[in-house]
Design a protein around this motif. Structure first.
Motif, PDB file in Angstrom:
ATOM      1  N   ALA A   1       6.106   2.279  -2.086  1.00  0.00           N
ATOM      2  CA  ALA A   1       5.060   2.314  -1.053  1.00  0.00           C
ATOM      3  C   ALA A   1       4.850   0.929  -0.459  1.00  0.00           C
ATOM      4  CB  ALA A   1       3.756   2.838  -1.642  1.00  0.00           C
ATOM      5  N   ALA A   2       4.869  -0.108  -1.278  1.00  0.00           N
ATOM      6  CA  ALA A   2       4.704  -1.480  -0.782  1.00  0.00           C
ATOM      7  C   ALA A   2       5.885  -1.881   0.099  1.00  0.00           C
ATOM      8  CB  ALA A   2       4.562  -2.446  -1.954  1.00  0.00           C
ATOM      9  N   GLN A   3       7.103  -1.514  -0.279  1.00  0.00           N
ATOM     10  CA  GLN A   3       8.285  -1.841   0.533  1.00  0.00           C
ATOM     11  C   GLN A   3       8.228  -1.130   1.881  1.00  0.00           C
ATOM     12  OE1 GLN A   3      11.361  -0.669  -2.241  1.00  0.00           O
ATOM     13  NE2 GLN A   3      11.465  -2.717  -3.169  1.00  0.00           N
ATOM     14  N   ARG A   4       7.852   0.158   1.886  1.00  0.00           N
ATOM     15  CA  ARG A   4       7.731   0.886   3.161  1.00  0.00           C
ATOM     16  C   ARG A   4       6.673   0.244   4.049  1.00  0.00           C
ATOM     17  NH1 ARG A   4       8.199   5.337  -0.252  1.00  0.00           N
ATOM     18  NH2 ARG A   4       5.946   5.682  -0.205  1.00  0.00           N
ATOM     19  N   ASP A   5       5.532  -0.162   3.443  1.00  0.00           N
ATOM     20  CA  ASP A   5       4.457  -0.789   4.218  1.00  0.00           C
ATOM     21  C   ASP A   5       4.910  -2.110   4.827  1.00  0.00           C
ATOM     22  OD1 ASP A   5       1.728  -0.864   5.170  1.00  0.00           O
ATOM     23  OD2 ASP A   5       1.337  -2.384   3.631  1.00  0.00           O
ATOM     24  N   ALA A   6       5.633  -2.908   4.069  1.00  0.00           N
ATOM     25  CA  ALA A   6       6.112  -4.202   4.577  1.00  0.00           C
ATOM     26  C   ALA A   6       7.104  -3.999   5.718  1.00  0.00           C
ATOM     27  CB  ALA A   6       6.753  -5.003   3.447  1.00  0.00           C
ATOM     28  N   ILE A   7       8.044  -3.078   5.577  1.00  0.00           N
ATOM     29  CA  ILE A   7       9.033  -2.799   6.635  1.00  0.00           C
ATOM     30  C   ILE A   7       8.340  -2.256   7.876  1.00  0.00           C
ATOM     31  CG2 ILE A   7      10.987  -1.305   7.263  1.00  0.00           C
ATOM     32  CD1 ILE A   7      11.915  -1.602   4.297  1.00  0.00           C
ATOM     33  N   SER A   8       7.340  -1.385   7.683  1.00  0.00           N
ATOM     34  CA  SER A   8       6.586  -0.844   8.815  1.00  0.00           C
ATOM     35  C   SER A   8       5.827  -1.963   9.536  1.00  0.00           C
ATOM     36  CB  SER A   8       5.610   0.226   8.325  1.00  0.00           C
ATOM     37  OG  SER A   8       4.774   0.662   9.355  1.00  0.00           O
ATOM     38  N   ASN A   9       5.189  -2.856   8.773  1.00  0.00           N
ATOM     39  CA  ASN A   9       4.449  -3.978   9.376  1.00  0.00           C
ATOM     40  C   ASN A   9       5.379  -4.922  10.140  1.00  0.00           C
ATOM     41  OD1 ASN A   9       2.058  -3.017   8.327  1.00  0.00           O
ATOM     42  ND2 ASN A   9       2.066  -4.385   6.567  1.00  0.00           N
ATOM     43  N   ALA A  10       6.623  -5.056   9.663  1.00  0.00           N
ATOM     44  CA  ALA A  10       7.586  -5.952  10.322  1.00  0.00           C
ATOM     45  C   ALA A  10       8.202  -5.292  11.548  1.00  0.00           C
ATOM     46  CB  ALA A  10       8.688  -6.352   9.333  1.00  0.00           C
ATOM     47  N   GLY A  11       7.966  -4.018  11.746  1.00  0.00           N
ATOM     48  CA  GLY A  11       8.562  -3.310  12.887  1.00  0.00           C
ATOM     49  C   GLY A  11      10.026  -2.979  12.637  1.00  0.00           C
ATOM     50  N   GLY A  12      10.405  -2.872  11.384  1.00  0.00           N
ATOM     51  CA  GLY A  12      11.796  -2.587  11.007  1.00  0.00           C
ATOM     52  C   GLY A  12      12.324  -3.725  10.156  1.00  0.00           C
ATOM     53  N   GLY A  13      13.567  -3.627   9.763  1.00  0.00           N
ATOM     54  CA  GLY A  13      14.191  -4.676   8.959  1.00  0.00           C
ATOM     55  C   GLY A  13      14.425  -4.209   7.536  1.00  0.00           C
ATOM     56  N   ARG A  14      14.403  -5.133   6.604  1.00  0.00           N
ATOM     57  CA  ARG A  14      14.669  -4.833   5.191  1.00  0.00           C
ATOM     58  C   ARG A  14      13.687  -5.611   4.328  1.00  0.00           C
ATOM     59  NH1 ARG A  14      17.346  -9.174   3.072  1.00  0.00           N
ATOM     60  NH2 ARG A  14      18.156 -10.640   4.582  1.00  0.00           N
ATOM     61  N   TRP A  15      13.470  -5.126   3.145  1.00  0.00           N
ATOM     62  CA  TRP A  15      12.569  -5.835   2.237  1.00  0.00           C
ATOM     63  C   TRP A  15      13.347  -6.900   1.506  1.00  0.00           C
ATOM     64  CZ3 TRP A  15      13.503  -5.856  -2.958  1.00  0.00           C
ATOM     65  CH2 TRP A  15      14.318  -4.861  -3.474  1.00  0.00           C
ATOM     66  N   ILE A  16      12.719  -8.011   1.196  1.00  0.00           N
ATOM     67  CA  ILE A  16      13.404  -9.091   0.517  1.00  0.00           C
ATOM     68  C   ILE A  16      12.790  -9.429  -0.851  1.00  0.00           C
ATOM     69  CG2 ILE A  16      14.230 -10.134   2.670  1.00  0.00           C
ATOM     70  CD1 ILE A  16      12.024 -12.295   2.174  1.00  0.00           C
ATOM     71  N   ALA A  17      11.526  -9.055  -1.085  1.00  0.00           N
ATOM     72  CA  ALA A  17      10.885  -9.353  -2.360  1.00  0.00           C
ATOM     73  C   ALA A  17       9.777  -8.332  -2.619  1.00  0.00           C
ATOM     74  CB  ALA A  17      10.296 -10.755  -2.340  1.00  0.00           C
ATOM     75  N   TRP A  18       9.502  -8.092  -3.861  1.00  0.00           N
ATOM     76  CA  TRP A  18       8.381  -7.234  -4.254  1.00  0.00           C
ATOM     77  C   TRP A  18       7.908  -7.657  -5.637  1.00  0.00           C
ATOM     78  CZ3 TRP A  18       8.464  -4.414  -8.698  1.00  0.00           C
ATOM     79  CH2 TRP A  18       9.714  -4.244  -9.281  1.00  0.00           C
ATOM     80  N   VAL A  19       6.684  -7.308  -6.010  1.00  0.00           N
ATOM     81  CA  VAL A  19       6.119  -7.532  -7.325  1.00  0.00           C
ATOM     82  C   VAL A  19       4.903  -6.604  -7.490  1.00  0.00           C
ATOM     83  CG1 VAL A  19       4.543  -9.418  -6.717  1.00  0.00           C
ATOM     84  CG2 VAL A  19       5.457  -9.285  -9.014  1.00  0.00           C
ATOM     85  N   CYS A  20       4.684  -6.147  -8.737  1.00  0.00           N
ATOM     86  CA  CYS A  20       3.543  -5.271  -9.052  1.00  0.00           C
ATOM     87  C   CYS A  20       2.705  -5.878 -10.173  1.00  0.00           C
ATOM     88  CB  CYS A  20       4.020  -3.887  -9.501  1.00  0.00           C
ATOM     89  SG  CYS A  20       4.874  -2.927  -8.231  1.00  0.00           S
ATOM     90  N   THR A  21       1.417  -5.604 -10.136  1.00  0.00           N
ATOM     91  CA  THR A  21       0.514  -6.041 -11.214  1.00  0.00           C
ATOM     92  C   THR A  21       0.507  -4.986 -12.319  1.00  0.00           C
ATOM     93  OG1 THR A  21      -1.403  -4.926 -10.267  1.00  0.00           O
ATOM     94  CG2 THR A  21      -1.016  -7.220  -9.591  1.00  0.00           C
ATOM     95  N   THR A  22      -0.002  -5.383 -13.473  1.00  0.00           N
ATOM     96  CA  THR A  22      -0.265  -4.419 -14.532  1.00  0.00           C
ATOM     97  C   THR A  22      -1.491  -3.643 -14.105  1.00  0.00           C
ATOM     98  OG1 THR A  22       0.535  -6.008 -16.135  1.00  0.00           O
ATOM     99  CG2 THR A  22      -0.766  -4.181 -16.991  1.00  0.00           C
ATOM    100  N   ARG A  23      -1.472  -2.355 -14.293  1.00  0.00           N
ATOM    101  CA  ARG A  23      -2.610  -1.537 -13.837  1.00  0.00           C
ATOM    102  C   ARG A  23      -3.588  -1.334 -14.913  1.00  0.00           C
ATOM    103  NH1 ARG A  23       0.160   0.425  -9.051  1.00  0.00           N
ATOM    104  NH2 ARG A  23       2.269   0.073  -9.559  1.00  0.00           N
TER     105      ARG A  23
END
Length: 165
Positions: free
Chosen positions: A143-165
């Protein structure tokens, strides 16, 4: 001779008293009423009253109602430099601490924090047409990768990280 008559009621019967000038009164019974024999009523004693014994209130300590405890907040952040260098931070107690750590982890100067998130994931995408990096977040890595790509107007994701829930 004057005669005076008096009626005297005695115990259910009537007696006429006649008086005259004579010194001696005359008595005459007109009617006698029968006497009634009532049975002797049983002896009556009111019921006894025994008040309840006093028991002082207990002083047992009570446990207070449980208070609301908010869920733990784990913050994360991703910083990116102009050349694409990335610094990540996760599981910090505040957003400011997570941003500071992400900037410290970025290996080049001039890095900027592109996303900050709590109890979830963050990602950064690069759009080669605009030559820009954009951040996003979501409840999962995808979901975070899709949101980042959508915000960029396309492209590819280059980094991600998640917290402990």
């Amino acid at each position: 001779m004057i005669i005076a008559a008096f009626v005297l009621l005695i115990g259910g019967g009537a007696v006429f008293l006649l008086a005259s000038d004579d010194d001696e009164p005359r008595r005459r019974t007109i009617a006698a009423s029968p006497t009634l024999d009532y049975p002797t009523p049983p002896s009556f004693s009111p019921p006894t009253y025994n008040p309840p014994t006093y028991t002082p209130p207990t002083t047992t300590p009570t446990t207070p109602e449980s208070t609301y405890t908010p869920p733990e907040q784990n913050y994360g952040a991703i910083a990116v430099g102009r050349n694409g260098a990335v610094g990540k931070a996760w599981d910090y107690d505040s957003a400011a601490d997570a941003r500071r750590r992400a900037l410290n982890e970025c290996p080049t100067s001039g890095c900027k924090v592109l996303t900050t998130f709590v109890n979830g994931c963050g990602a950064v995408a690069f759009n080669s047409r605009t030559n820009k990096y954009w951040g996003g977040n979501g409840s999962t890595r995808a979901a975070a990768q899709r949101d980042a790509i959508s915000n960029a107007g396309g492209g590819r994701w280059i980094a991600w990280v998640c917290t402990t829930r």
